[in-house]
Scaffold this active site. Sequence first.
Site, mmCIF file in Angstrom:
data_model
loop_
_atom_site.group_PDB
_atom_site.id
_atom_site.type_symbol
_atom_site.label_atom_id
_atom_site.label_comp_id
_atom_site.label_asym_id
_atom_site.label_seq_id
_atom_site.Cartn_x
_atom_site.Cartn_y
_atom_site.Cartn_z
ATOM 1 N N ASP A 43 -28.424 12.960 42.872
ATOM 2 C CA ASP A 43 -29.135 14.171 42.494
ATOM 3 C C ASP A 43 -29.635 13.959 41.061
ATOM 4 O OD1 ASP A 43 -30.258 16.648 42.378
ATOM 5 O OD2 ASP A 43 -28.499 17.741 43.102
HETATM 6 C C1 BGC Z 1 -31.155 19.765 42.653
HETATM 7 C C2 BGC Z 1 -31.631 19.097 43.917
HETATM 8 C C3 BGC Z 1 -33.092 18.746 43.802
HETATM 9 C C4 BGC Z 1 -33.288 17.875 42.580
HETATM 10 C C5 BGC Z 1 -34.718 17.411 42.394
HETATM 11 C C6 BGC Z 1 -31.543 19.008 41.413
HETATM 12 O O1 BGC Z 1 -31.276 19.707 40.262
HETATM 13 O O2 BGC Z 1 -29.762 19.927 42.714
HETATM 14 O O3 BGC Z 1 -31.405 19.925 45.009
HETATM 15 O O4 BGC Z 1 -33.514 18.096 44.968
HETATM 16 O O5 BGC Z 1 -32.908 18.623 41.445
HETATM 17 O O6 BGC Z 1 -35.551 18.424 42.053
#
Ligand code: BGC
Length: 716
Positions: free
Chosen positions: A262
């Site tokens: 993530d």
């Molecule tokens: C979130 C994810 C997301 C990623 C990219 C993160 O902060 O937890 O769900 O896909 O950002 O935007």
Amino acid sequence: MDVKKLLKKMNLEEKIGQMLQIAPHNFISKSDTKIHGFEYDLGLTNKQVFSAGSVLGIGNAKEQQELQRKYLNDSRLKIPLLFMADIVHGYETIFPIPLALSCSWNTDTAFHSARISAVEASTAGIQVTFSPMADLSREPRWGRVMEGYGEDPYLLSMFVRAMVKGYQQDDISAKGNIASCVKHFAGYGAPIAGLDYNTVDMSRLSFYQTYLGGYEAAIDEGSKMVMASFNTFDGIPATVNQFLMIDVLRNQLNFNGVTITDYDGLNQVIAHRVAHDQREAAIQGVEAKIDIEMASSCYMKNIEKLIETSIINENDINAAVGRILSFKNELGLFDNPYGHANIDDEKRLIKSKEHLAKAKEIAQECAVLLKNESNILPLSNNSKVAVVGPYATSKSTNGVWSWKGSINDNISLSEALINQGVDVVYINGENPLPTDIDMLREIDIVICALGEDIEKTGEAKSIVNLELPLFQVEWIKLAKILKKKVVTVLYNGRPLVLNNIDQSDAILEAWYLGSKSNEALTDLLIGKINPSGKLTMSFPRHEGQIPIYYNHLTTGRPFNKDVHNIYTSFYLDCERTPKYPFGYGLSYSKFEYENMIMSDKEIYLDESITASITITNKSNVAGYEIVQLYIQDEVSKIARPEKELKGFKKILIQPYETKTVKFNICIKDLSYINSLGETKYEYGRFIIMIGSNSNNVQKKYIFFKENNNEDKKYTW
Ligand code: BGC
């Protein structure tokens, strides 16, 4: 493209580049992409930036094409960039938030919304979406419940499958399709105290029985990527947790695709204090077979040295890069690096009439009628109506995770009601109550359009107080003082505590239904469409009950309202049941359930039996009813939930019509998963339940036996 040959031609720097994902602004100064994370300078050189293998978000087709062209011009081996983004509930045509979508109990809504999202996003050059979010959650304090599909593993899995199918169909390279990256592996929906990013502490039994199923369903449906979650699991951050990433994901679920951290997730291993520095984080990431590092630079800055010093084996890097290149190949990027980015298609398809019409149709299925005293709804033709409260004039109904959606495309509830000819004689979307209330006197019904501020939902939006702010409730009080009927329309992204709006005569849970939210709600309020949604998360009576969910275990001292015994499991100051249970929702029709019948009392290995029930619509309004099947394993080696959803059907019943609904029950429905993740079957008695919600069911018993000669009721 022969990936093996290509891999042989690549130098180490180029390989490591493939394992990095960064946002577009690293390459180009201006971009339309909204980043959902803390941005800091990654300290990358221009050369390192232009070796990155994928991009987090992109504004539109033009931006994608320009960036890809620029990148490929400078690239020695011409390996195209891969564009990924969060297309969670729509690209520009915005659909209901996933939690609302699940309240339709119609997986077609998920399929079609994902289809349209894929068609629109792919025209803009996006090739992968970070969706669906398969995190099961029982935590309304956690802002991200809006992004999930509720508290039940079975329902969640069905929706997750439909989403993956909708995005990918059968071929991720075909026009109009994008690949799905399921997230967040694993257990992210169970943060302690509902605090986003917090520790997750669950037994292996809970993990396998409750939380794993959603991700497993996505992978089984063919989801091409898996994103690691931010949380720790057994004390080890999921990103580098080898039990999760290798034992479960790669070995038990046989996932061969690409994994990604993530946002900044690998770097956060340091904040978790499981690695001293980025070098150690990089080692742990490679060892957990994490292929792409999103938005941090542990790999980029360390892998080369780690290989030189033989701490990391280059074969592991080759394996990761091989997976990434094969994925790019499967997407068809070597043949066409721009994918389906196309400026003309963007103009033609994005927010097309058909897409918006579908968004409205889907939204109509997702609202849940929670209360409707004296059948105050639907509004009668000649009612004089006031529309008040913060959502009376607001167009903000998209819900978060809709970064490309514009609220300017939407209309407010008061506009929508007026467009449908409702006699709206007073509108007040301002916060303070009016001092002059004379104009309210001639009104029959006050529609209070209340709810959460959209910015209080989504990532990093944890709260402890689930009640509506007092200034909003004042509207209801004022209307009641004036002896008016009150219809409350609630816009929110999580189950709320609704005691302080109890005075409402009707409550319509509207969630955030997307671009066509208020048009859809108006159709429901005026009775053009009959509400049919049912809740997929329990609504607590009080925050202190959280986590509250329908499929809980019994205790050794269960509460029994008919026996006076204080030594049982109950709260002194609050009922132990939810205010509105899982599966609950009203309709303008009146459905009566009777005559539940089992095709047999006994079921043997490899057999199935049928449970049926008749439902009569005792009203003059046609309506959809969501009929639910629950099962309880009466006695088993490990304690089993009081009931578990095992099937559901959404059926249309005409006025005064009677329909029989049948459920097929097979041995799999009687099984459970143990703490090793194994499926177990136990003979014995089971309770089969069918009803309109988890708290309103009819019951029959069946015996599961090894064969019809022997009664193995209590043996395993
Ligand atoms: C979130 C994810 C997301 C990623 C990219 C993160 O902060 O937890 O769900 O896909 O950002 O935007």
